[in-house]
Design an enzyme around this catalytic site. Structure first.
Site, short mmCIF file in Angstrom:
data_model
loop_
_atom_site.label_atom_id
_atom_site.label_comp_id
_atom_site.label_asym_id
_atom_site.label_seq_id
_atom_site.Cartn_x
_atom_site.Cartn_y
_atom_site.Cartn_z
N HIS A 1 0.52 0.28 1.95
CA HIS A 1 0.26 0.26 0.52
C HIS A 1 1.56 0.43 -0.27
O HIS A 1 1.84 -0.33 -1.20
CB HIS A 1 -0.73 1.36 0.17
CG HIS A 1 -1.04 1.49 -1.27
ND1 HIS A 1 -2.03 0.78 -1.89
CD2 HIS A 1 -0.47 2.25 -2.24
CE1 HIS A 1 -2.07 1.10 -3.18
NE2 HIS A 1 -1.11 1.99 -3.42
N GLU A 2 2.35 1.42 0.10
CA GLU A 2 3.60 1.68 -0.62
C GLU A 2 4.62 0.56 -0.40
O GLU A 2 5.34 0.18 -1.33
CB GLU A 2 4.18 3.04 -0.21
CG GLU A 2 3.35 4.21 -0.66
CD GLU A 2 3.14 4.26 -2.17
OE1 GLU A 2 4.05 3.88 -2.93
OE2 GLU A 2 2.05 4.67 -2.59
N HIS B 1 3.82 -2.29 -2.68
CA HIS B 1 4.32 -2.08 -4.04
C HIS B 1 5.77 -2.52 -4.14
O HIS B 1 6.16 -3.24 -5.07
CB HIS B 1 4.24 -0.60 -4.44
CG HIS B 1 2.90 -0.13 -4.85
ND1 HIS B 1 2.33 -0.44 -6.06
CD2 HIS B 1 2.01 0.67 -4.21
CE1 HIS B 1 1.14 0.14 -6.14
NE2 HIS B 1 0.93 0.82 -5.03
#
Length: 81
Positions: free
Chosen positions: A22-23, A26
């Site tokens: 997820h990070e 980003h």
């Protein structure tokens, strides 16, 4: 007690992988949109250690789990400009 340990042994690695992806997503998205900040800070890594926030990843979830409350936490956010 054994069932709880087995469940934790399955869920914790799954959560770590999901949070890291997820990070990184980003940071990768920001890079594709022209912001190299995450790449410059070497945050586009799949190494989970780079994404650990000591308070949000360790202390808060651990304290909540010990208190018997619903567990939540966070990873170190990927910087974007």
């Amino acid at each position: 007690m054994t069932e709880t340990l087995i469940l934790a042994a399955i869920l914790i690695p799954c959560l770590v992988i999901a949070i890291v992806f997820h990070e990184v997503a980003h940071g990768w998205t920001a890079l594709m949109l022209g912001d190299p900040t995450a790449k410059e800070q070497r945050r586009l890594s799949l190494n989970p250690i780079r994404h650990v926030d000591p308070v949000g990843t360790l202390l808060v979830p651990g304290g909540l789990a010990l208190a018997g409350l619903p567990v939540f936490g966070w990873a170190k956010p990927v910087p974007v400009i």
